[in-house]
Write a protein that holds these residues in place. Structure first.
Motif, PDB file in Angstrom:
ATOM      1  N   ALA A  21       0.833  -1.209   0.000  1.00  0.00           N
ATOM      2  CA  ALA A  21       0.000   0.000   0.000  1.00  0.00           C
ATOM      3  C   ALA A  21       0.867   1.257   0.000  1.00  0.00           C
ATOM      4  O   ALA A  21       0.569   2.228  -0.708  1.00  0.00           O
ATOM      5  CB  ALA A  21      -0.937  -0.008   1.207  1.00  0.00           C
ATOM      6  N   LEU A  22       1.953   1.246   0.761  1.00  0.00           N
ATOM      7  CA  LEU A  22       2.866   2.396   0.769  1.00  0.00           C
ATOM      8  C   LEU A  22       3.546   2.572  -0.590  1.00  0.00           C
ATOM      9  O   LEU A  22       3.705   3.699  -1.071  1.00  0.00           O
ATOM     10  CB  LEU A  22       3.914   2.235   1.872  1.00  0.00           C
ATOM     11  N   GLY A  23       3.936   1.472  -1.200  1.00  0.00           N
ATOM     12  CA  GLY A  23       4.547   1.548  -2.523  1.00  0.00           C
ATOM     13  C   GLY A  23       3.602   2.132  -3.554  1.00  0.00           C
ATOM     14  O   GLY A  23       3.993   2.968  -4.379  1.00  0.00           O
ATOM     15  N   ILE A  24       2.356   1.719  -3.514  1.00  0.00           N
ATOM     16  CA  ILE A  24       1.362   2.259  -4.447  1.00  0.00           C
ATOM     17  C   ILE A  24       1.130   3.739  -4.172  1.00  0.00           C
ATOM     18  O   ILE A  24       1.019   4.541  -5.091  1.00  0.00           O
ATOM     19  CB  ILE A  24       0.054   1.455  -4.365  1.00  0.00           C
ATOM     20  N   ALA A  25       1.088   4.119  -2.891  1.00  0.00           N
ATOM     21  CA  ALA A  25       0.901   5.530  -2.548  1.00  0.00           C
ATOM     22  C   ALA A  25       2.064   6.380  -3.048  1.00  0.00           C
ATOM     23  O   ALA A  25       1.865   7.471  -3.601  1.00  0.00           O
ATOM     24  CB  ALA A  25       0.740   5.682  -1.037  1.00  0.00           C
ATOM     25  N   ILE A  26       3.283   5.883  -2.902  1.00  0.00           N
ATOM     26  CA  ILE A  26       4.455   6.624  -3.389  1.00  0.00           C
ATOM     27  C   ILE A  26       4.413   6.722  -4.909  1.00  0.00           C
ATOM     28  O   ILE A  26       4.741   7.761  -5.489  1.00  0.00           O
ATOM     29  CB  ILE A  26       5.749   5.952  -2.901  1.00  0.00           C
ATOM     30  N   GLU A  31       2.390  10.052 -10.726  1.00  0.00           N
ATOM     31  CA  GLU A  31       1.171  10.031 -11.543  1.00  0.00           C
ATOM     32  C   GLU A  31       0.407  11.337 -11.402  1.00  0.00           C
ATOM     33  O   GLU A  31      -0.089  11.886 -12.382  1.00  0.00           O
ATOM     34  CB  GLU A  31       0.274   8.863 -11.135  1.00  0.00           C
ATOM     35  N   GLY A  32       0.297  11.832 -10.181  1.00  0.00           N
ATOM     36  CA  GLY A  32      -0.363  13.125  -9.969  1.00  0.00           C
ATOM     37  C   GLY A  32       0.387  14.254 -10.640  1.00  0.00           C
ATOM     38  O   GLY A  32      -0.212  15.184 -11.198  1.00  0.00           O
ATOM     39  N   ALA A  33       1.715  14.184 -10.605  1.00  0.00           N
ATOM     40  CA  ALA A  33       2.526  15.219 -11.260  1.00  0.00           C
ATOM     41  C   ALA A  33       2.334  15.193 -12.767  1.00  0.00           C
ATOM     42  O   ALA A  33       2.322  16.247 -13.413  1.00  0.00           O
ATOM     43  CB  ALA A  33       4.002  15.023 -10.908  1.00  0.00           C
ATOM     44  N   ILE A  34       2.158  14.003 -13.336  1.00  0.00           N
ATOM     45  CA  ILE A  34       1.936  13.892 -14.775  1.00  0.00           C
ATOM     46  C   ILE A  34       0.634  14.578 -15.172  1.00  0.00           C
ATOM     47  O   ILE A  34       0.508  15.119 -16.264  1.00  0.00           O
ATOM     48  CB  ILE A  34       1.942  12.405 -15.202  1.00  0.00           C
ATOM     49  N   ILE A  35      -0.323  14.586 -14.276  1.00  0.00           N
ATOM     50  CA  ILE A  35      -1.594  15.276 -14.543  1.00  0.00           C
ATOM     51  C   ILE A  35      -1.440  16.770 -14.279  1.00  0.00           C
ATOM     52  O   ILE A  35      -1.868  17.610 -15.077  1.00  0.00           O
ATOM     53  CB  ILE A  35      -2.719  14.702 -13.646  1.00  0.00           C
ATOM     54  N   LEU A  55      -6.956  14.296  -7.352  1.00  0.00           N
ATOM     55  CA  LEU A  55      -8.183  13.562  -7.651  1.00  0.00           C
ATOM     56  C   LEU A  55      -7.934  12.382  -8.587  1.00  0.00           C
ATOM     57  O   LEU A  55      -8.666  11.394  -8.539  1.00  0.00           O
ATOM     58  CB  LEU A  55      -9.238  14.499  -8.240  1.00  0.00           C
ATOM     59  N   SER A  56      -6.896  12.471  -9.421  1.00  0.00           N
ATOM     60  CA  SER A  56      -6.605  11.350 -10.320  1.00  0.00           C
ATOM     61  C   SER A  56      -6.151  10.112  -9.549  1.00  0.00           C
ATOM     62  O   SER A  56      -6.290   8.995 -10.037  1.00  0.00           O
ATOM     63  CB  SER A  56      -5.544  11.753 -11.344  1.00  0.00           C
ATOM     64  N   GLY A  57      -5.621  10.289  -8.354  1.00  0.00           N
ATOM     65  CA  GLY A  57      -5.178   9.159  -7.544  1.00  0.00           C
ATOM     66  C   GLY A  57      -6.186   8.697  -6.519  1.00  0.00           C
ATOM     67  O   GLY A  57      -5.976   7.683  -5.849  1.00  0.00           O
ATOM     68  N   GLU A  60      -7.887   4.872  -6.640  1.00  0.00           N
ATOM     69  CA  GLU A  60      -7.255   3.658  -6.126  1.00  0.00           C
ATOM     70  C   GLU A  60      -7.647   3.335  -4.684  1.00  0.00           C
ATOM     71  O   GLU A  60      -8.030   2.203  -4.402  1.00  0.00           O
ATOM     72  CB  GLU A  60      -5.743   3.743  -6.290  1.00  0.00           C
ATOM     73  N   PRO A  61      -7.579   4.283  -3.734  1.00  0.00           N
ATOM     74  CA  PRO A  61      -8.015   3.927  -2.374  1.00  0.00           C
ATOM     75  C   PRO A  61      -9.501   3.587  -2.292  1.00  0.00           C
ATOM     76  O   PRO A  61      -9.893   2.706  -1.528  1.00  0.00           O
ATOM     77  CB  PRO A  61      -7.702   5.168  -1.538  1.00  0.00           C
ATOM     78  N   ILE A  62     -10.312   4.260  -3.116  1.00  0.00           N
ATOM     79  CA  ILE A  62     -11.753   3.957  -3.116  1.00  0.00           C
ATOM     80  C   ILE A  62     -11.980   2.530  -3.615  1.00  0.00           C
ATOM     81  O   ILE A  62     -12.731   1.759  -3.020  1.00  0.00           O
ATOM     82  CB  ILE A  62     -12.527   4.981  -3.971  1.00  0.00           C
ATOM     83  N   ALA A  63     -11.302   2.162  -4.703  1.00  0.00           N
ATOM     84  CA  ALA A  63     -11.440   0.806  -5.242  1.00  0.00           C
ATOM     85  C   ALA A  63     -10.887  -0.230  -4.256  1.00  0.00           C
ATOM     86  O   ALA A  63     -11.461  -1.315  -4.109  1.00  0.00           O
ATOM     87  CB  ALA A  63     -10.730   0.701  -6.585  1.00  0.00           C
ATOM     88  N   ALA A  64      -9.797   0.101  -3.581  1.00  0.00           N
ATOM     89  CA  ALA A  64      -9.231  -0.828  -2.595  1.00  0.00           C
ATOM     90  C   ALA A  64     -10.205  -1.037  -1.436  1.00  0.00           C
ATOM     91  O   ALA A  64     -10.406  -2.168  -0.983  1.00  0.00           O
ATOM     92  CB  ALA A  64      -7.896  -0.298  -2.087  1.00  0.00           C
ATOM     93  N   PHE A  65     -10.806   0.049  -0.970  1.00  0.00           N
ATOM     94  CA  PHE A  65     -11.773  -0.057   0.127  1.00  0.00           C
ATOM     95  C   PHE A  65     -12.983  -0.882  -0.311  1.00  0.00           C
ATOM     96  O   PHE A  65     -13.464  -1.746   0.431  1.00  0.00           O
ATOM     97  CB  PHE A  65     -12.202   1.343   0.579  1.00  0.00           C
TER      98      PHE A  65
END
Length: 132
Positions: A21-26, A31-35, A55-57, A60-65
């Protein structure tokens, strides 16, 4: 990983799920910077560009939850869902990123068409002409 851990999969430890989860968050930071960065460069306000990147990221936490909540329904389909996600990323790279890399410039193969050389295993050099 959390869904597998909660399902009682003996091969998944809570520590591994947290590290993933930490790796995905990092990974979401670039990804946010690319947007955000292209929006800022096109004249958007700094706050709006930043919010769009954040908001682009959020997906993922919503889908994980949702995956953890719907554990028994989702786990059997995870291999298919992950395959779909990987295929979507390959499509984005092939359809958007690769052509964009070559916009306005010739690719290395095309620009060096008459100069391309390769070496045989014995070290002799041969010129090749590519008709790209």
């Amino acid at each position: 990983m959390f869904a597998g851990f909660l399902a009682g999969n003996a091969g998944i430890a809570l520590f591994e799920a947290i590290i993933l989860a930490l790796g995905i968050a990092i990974q979401n930071i670039p990804e946010g910077a690319i947007i955000s960065m292209p929006l800022k460069m096109k004249g958007e306000q700094k706050g709006k560009a930043f919010t769009s990147g954040v908001l682009s990221g959020v997906v993922e936490p919503i889908a994980a939850f949702a995956t953890v909540l719907l554990l028994n329904l989702v786990v059997p389909f995870l291999p298919y869902l992950l395959s779909f996600a990987a295929g979507a990323m390959i499509f984005v790279v092939a359809e958007e990123l690769i052509p964009e890399m070559h916009e306005g410039q010739k690719s290395a193969i095309r620009s060096n068409r008459s100069n391309n050389r390769f070496c045989n295993h014995d070290g002799t050099r041969h010129s090749i002409r590519l008709n790209a």
